[in-house]
Enzyme design. Sequence first.
Site, PDB file in Angstrom:
ATOM      1  N   LYS A 174       0.843  -1.188   0.000  1.00  0.00           N
ATOM      2  CA  LYS A 174       0.000   0.000   0.000  1.00  0.00           C
ATOM      3  C   LYS A 174       0.886   1.248   0.000  1.00  0.00           C
ATOM      4  CE  LYS A 174      -2.692   3.229   2.532  1.00  0.00           C
ATOM      5  NZ  LYS A 174      -2.150   4.233   1.620  1.00  0.00           N
ATOM      6  N   GLY A 232       2.315   5.522  13.371  1.00  0.00           N
ATOM      7  CA  GLY A 232       3.103   4.370  13.784  1.00  0.00           C
ATOM      8  C   GLY A 232       2.610   3.765  15.083  1.00  0.00           C
ATOM      9  N   GLU A 249       9.325   2.735  11.002  1.00  0.00           N
ATOM     10  CA  GLU A 249      10.224   3.879  10.880  1.00  0.00           C
ATOM     11  C   GLU A 249       9.344   5.121  10.937  1.00  0.00           C
ATOM     12  OE1 GLU A 249      13.408   4.000  10.978  1.00  0.00           O
ATOM     13  OE2 GLU A 249      13.763   1.839  10.881  1.00  0.00           O
ATOM     14  N   CYS A 283      13.238  12.099   6.187  1.00  0.00           N
ATOM     15  CA  CYS A 283      13.252  11.754   7.607  1.00  0.00           C
ATOM     16  C   CYS A 283      14.637  11.962   8.200  1.00  0.00           C
ATOM     17  CB  CYS A 283      12.790  10.312   7.820  1.00  0.00           C
ATOM     18  SG  CYS A 283      13.807   9.094   6.971  1.00  0.00           S
ATOM     19  N   GLN A 330       0.612  20.197   3.026  1.00  0.00           N
ATOM     20  CA  GLN A 330       1.966  20.240   3.561  1.00  0.00           C
ATOM     21  C   GLN A 330       2.509  21.659   3.556  1.00  0.00           C
ATOM     22  OE1 GLN A 330       3.630  17.527   4.884  1.00  0.00           O
ATOM     23  NE2 GLN A 330       5.177  19.007   5.557  1.00  0.00           N
ATOM     24  N   GLU A 382       8.586  17.360  14.318  1.00  0.00           N
ATOM     25  CA  GLU A 382       9.068  17.196  12.953  1.00  0.00           C
ATOM     26  C   GLU A 382       8.186  18.003  12.008  1.00  0.00           C
ATOM     27  OE1 GLU A 382      10.608  13.533  10.243  1.00  0.00           O
ATOM     28  OE2 GLU A 382       8.603  13.307  11.083  1.00  0.00           O
TER      29      GLU A 382
END
Length: 480
Positions: A174, A232, A249, A283, A330, A382
């Site tokens: 996916k 996550g 991750e 990342c 974003q 982040e």
Amino acid sequence: MSDAIYRNYIDGNWVEGSSSVANISPSDTSDLVGHYAQADAAQTELAIEAAVRGQEAWAQSGLEQRYSVLMAIGDELIARKDELGRLLSREEGKTLAEGVGEVYRSGQFFHYYAAEVLRQMGETADSVRPGVEIETRREPAGVIGIITPWNFPVATGAWKIAPALAFGNAVVFKPANQVPASAWALTEIISRQGLPAGTFNLVMGPGSAVGDTLIHSKRINALTFTGSLETGRKVAAATAVNLVKCQLEMGSKNALVVLDDADLEQAVECAVSGAFFGTGQKCTASSRLIVTEGIHDRFVDAVIERLKQIRVGNPLEEGVHIGAVADARQLEQNLRYVELAKQEGARLVFGGERIQASTEGYYMQPALFVDSTNAMTVNREEAFAPLACVIKVKGFEEALATLNDTEFGLTGGIMTQSLKYASEFKRRAKTGCVMVNLPTAGTDYHVPFGGRKNSSFGPREQGSYAREFYTVVKTTYIRA
């Protein structure tokens, strides 16, 4: 531009979805990359069911067959790097050079794991009981669910798919819904390699349908995810219920430390490359620049001068260094972080605003802040933006403490000519990857990749370490 709908790939067949989405380029909003099918929960279940069947056949395949399949995929990716790199750049927004490089690197992943196929060897041991011998070997984990992000639409899929297939697993893939074209192109290559039906499946669609079905499935044997910390945690909670092996991750807040004795020119290049290239959407990007007071002013001035030379624009144009932000949402988030940093007391010394380019898209001038502290929100969360904050510190110990003062721990870098400080940093930085006189962004495919704390969970990715996730160990006792 085409009215055709690019379909999902399930059980060896291209199948229509329950709906479709338009894939619009973030660097040119008049550029329709294509329409892509959207799977629903029921279709995802069919893909999982097909993978269960396909995995049994693929696990029995000979090593040379697997080797040949992975080599062929890698060969085609590298041969078509310019074509597929352009497609990647159109849909993701990164520069053409970065897109081509990503496709080339993706081919290298398949070549590396083709070689790993032929390195699968077990071990033998004597039992503590006389006349009994022991063998240990690794076998496929089974069906692997793969969920990837939008910032590396080919490479992230490649470094998960290649080891999954190399070790005899089946895949349900996916990709992020913002970047289906690259995933579809990779799937089309894989679909022509003669794999048993169901061995590889592509299910494009929203996380609420496809992703949730994968993470809650009892028939998935292992699930690997790259994305945000928030998502996550949901993946970890869902897979834990069914005791499904999980590899995550997640977020990062990487820092580059610049000491007084650093080579100034080298430090500036590493800072700009690590923080801003790839539109900061890595990342491994270094969004915190921790600089000791003796070099601070010269470093800031030099970074500003370097940023003045950076051209932001349509990523397909020659001479562009930084392309578009991934999408409107974003970009809005990036600009909110710019305003938040100002409100918290950081001083903006370069960029930070939306700009126009030759085509209508989501373009942002890189932002550099000074007078920031590690307690500011912009240095804790982040942002995934072309945004970096300079934090002034007195010396090495304060710099190291500041670098480690975060819930994340993916990469950390130091610029210094001191062997003493470099050695201390390597041992004491609480990150999974450490860079000395290099940008924090930039890793190799033949060695392990991953972080500490809230950046990673589960076995490492890449290199030979990938076998820890994609295989299970079987111990056999034999009386001759």
